[in-house]
Write a protein that holds these residues in place. Structure first.
Motif, short mmCIF file in Angstrom:
data_model
loop_
_atom_site.label_atom_id
_atom_site.label_comp_id
_atom_site.label_asym_id
_atom_site.label_seq_id
_atom_site.Cartn_x
_atom_site.Cartn_y
_atom_site.Cartn_z
N GLU A 135 0.86 -1.18 0.00
CA GLU A 135 0.00 0.00 0.00
C GLU A 135 0.90 1.24 0.00
N HIS A 136 0.69 2.12 -0.93
CA HIS A 136 1.48 3.35 -0.99
C HIS A 136 0.63 4.49 -0.45
N LYS A 137 1.21 5.25 0.47
CA LYS A 137 0.48 6.33 1.13
C LYS A 137 0.10 7.44 0.16
N LYS A 138 0.96 7.66 -0.85
CA LYS A 138 0.71 8.73 -1.81
C LYS A 138 0.76 8.17 -3.23
N PRO A 139 0.00 8.77 -4.13
CA PRO A 139 0.13 8.37 -5.53
C PRO A 139 1.52 8.77 -6.04
N PHE A 140 1.96 8.09 -7.07
CA PHE A 140 3.28 8.35 -7.62
C PHE A 140 3.36 9.78 -8.16
N ASP A 141 4.40 10.48 -7.74
CA ASP A 141 4.68 11.83 -8.22
C ASP A 141 6.03 11.76 -8.93
N PRO A 142 6.05 11.93 -10.25
CA PRO A 142 7.29 11.78 -11.00
C PRO A 142 8.31 12.90 -10.78
N THR A 143 7.94 13.95 -10.07
CA THR A 143 8.81 15.12 -9.91
C THR A 143 10.19 14.76 -9.40
N ARG A 144 10.27 13.93 -8.38
CA ARG A 144 11.56 13.57 -7.79
C ARG A 144 12.42 12.78 -8.78
N THR A 145 11.82 11.83 -9.47
CA THR A 145 12.56 11.03 -10.45
C THR A 145 13.07 11.92 -11.58
N ILE A 146 12.24 12.84 -12.04
CA ILE A 146 12.65 13.75 -13.11
C ILE A 146 13.80 14.65 -12.64
N ARG A 147 13.68 15.17 -11.40
CA ARG A 147 14.74 16.04 -10.86
C ARG A 147 16.05 15.28 -10.76
N ARG A 148 16.00 14.06 -10.24
CA ARG A 148 17.22 13.26 -10.11
C ARG A 148 17.81 12.93 -11.49
N PHE A 149 16.96 12.61 -12.42
CA PHE A 149 17.42 12.31 -13.78
C PHE A 149 18.24 13.48 -14.31
N ASN A 150 17.74 14.68 -14.13
CA ASN A 150 18.44 15.88 -14.60
C ASN A 150 19.69 16.16 -13.77
N ASP A 151 19.63 15.88 -12.46
CA ASP A 151 20.81 16.06 -11.60
C ASP A 151 21.96 15.16 -12.06
N PHE A 152 21.63 13.95 -12.50
CA PHE A 152 22.67 13.00 -12.89
C PHE A 152 23.45 13.47 -14.12
N ILE A 153 22.82 14.27 -14.95
CA ILE A 153 23.54 14.83 -16.10
C ILE A 153 24.66 15.74 -15.59
N ARG A 154 24.35 16.57 -14.61
CA ARG A 154 25.37 17.46 -14.02
C ARG A 154 26.44 16.65 -13.27
N ILE A 155 26.02 15.61 -12.57
CA ILE A 155 26.96 14.80 -11.81
C ILE A 155 27.93 14.08 -12.75
N ARG A 156 27.44 13.58 -13.87
CA ARG A 156 28.34 12.96 -14.86
C ARG A 156 29.44 13.92 -15.28
N ARG A 157 29.07 15.18 -15.54
CA ARG A 157 30.07 16.18 -15.93
C ARG A 157 31.07 16.41 -14.80
N ARG A 158 30.60 16.48 -13.57
CA ARG A 158 31.50 16.71 -12.43
C ARG A 158 32.46 15.53 -12.25
N LEU A 159 31.98 14.31 -12.46
CA LEU A 159 32.87 13.14 -12.36
C LEU A 159 33.94 13.18 -13.44
N LYS A 160 33.53 13.52 -14.65
CA LYS A 160 34.49 13.62 -15.75
C LYS A 160 35.51 14.72 -15.46
N ASP A 161 35.06 15.84 -14.91
CA ASP A 161 35.97 16.93 -14.54
C ASP A 161 36.96 16.49 -13.47
#
Length: 184
Positions: A135-161
């Motif tokens: 049982e999930h207390k809240k319906p799925f909100d994609p906002t967090r997954t989308i934010r993390r997806f975009n964060d990982f693009i920046r993190i990839r660049r930082r790792l390469k740097d």
């Protein structure tokens, strides 16, 4: 020389699936290491001849891996300790995916960023929630997954740097890279 491979990516990108497939290839020679005070494995070990592999975290739940260990400092110390002990180390998880700081301290690190499309990640997360039977207390909100997806693009660049070996690939290629790097 031993290596550390970290699989990184958004929720639903296939990180745990890649590791489960790899562990299945290793067969019944994979042994769980349960640390004092833990009910689930801290890591899994495999040894065949000179090939020594450790897989960090446990996989007794849908989303396993390094996220089942408390804190990045502990997770990275474990990876380092296993590598020093002569193991090739495989780790994955969302917490790892967000790190740059601790990664810089690991020797022979290769980061495999799964480039699974965002739409696929969201579909998988929704499906996993539905299939879990919980049982999930809240319906799925994609906002967090989308934010993390975009964060990982920046993190990839930082790792390469930071001069860390980063490979962007799909799950099947990630599995091939792991097999090749670890000699399996």
């Amino acid at each position: 020389m031993s290596f550390v491979i970290q699989i990184r990516g958004a929720n639903g990108s296939g990180k745990s699936t890649v590791v489960r497939k790899f562990m299945k290839l290793l067969g019944d020679k994979v042994k769980a290491h349960i640390a004092p005070g833990r009910r689930q494995p801290l890591y899994y070990k495999y040894q065949e001849g000179k090939t020594r592999i450790a897989v960090v975290g446990h996989y007794n739940i849908d989303c396993g891996g390094a996220d089942t260990i408390s804190g990045n400092e502990t997770t990275f110390a474990l990876q380092q300790d296993l590598q020093i002990a002569g193991y090739n180390v495989l780790a994955e998880g969302i917490m790892l995916s967000e790190d740059v700081k601790w990664s810089q301290h690991l020797e022979n690190l290769k980061v495999l960023f799964l480039n699974t499309p965002l739409e696929t990640c969201l579909e998988r997360v929704i499906k996993r929630r539905e299939e879990s039977g919980r049982e999930h207390k809240k319906p799925f909100d994609p906002t967090r997954t989308i934010r993390r997806f975009n964060d990982f693009i920046r993190i990839r660049r930082r790792l390469k740097d930071a001069k860390i070996d980063v490979v962007e690939c799909g799950p099947e290629r990630a599995l091939k890279i792991i097999r090749h790097q670890f000699g399996v």
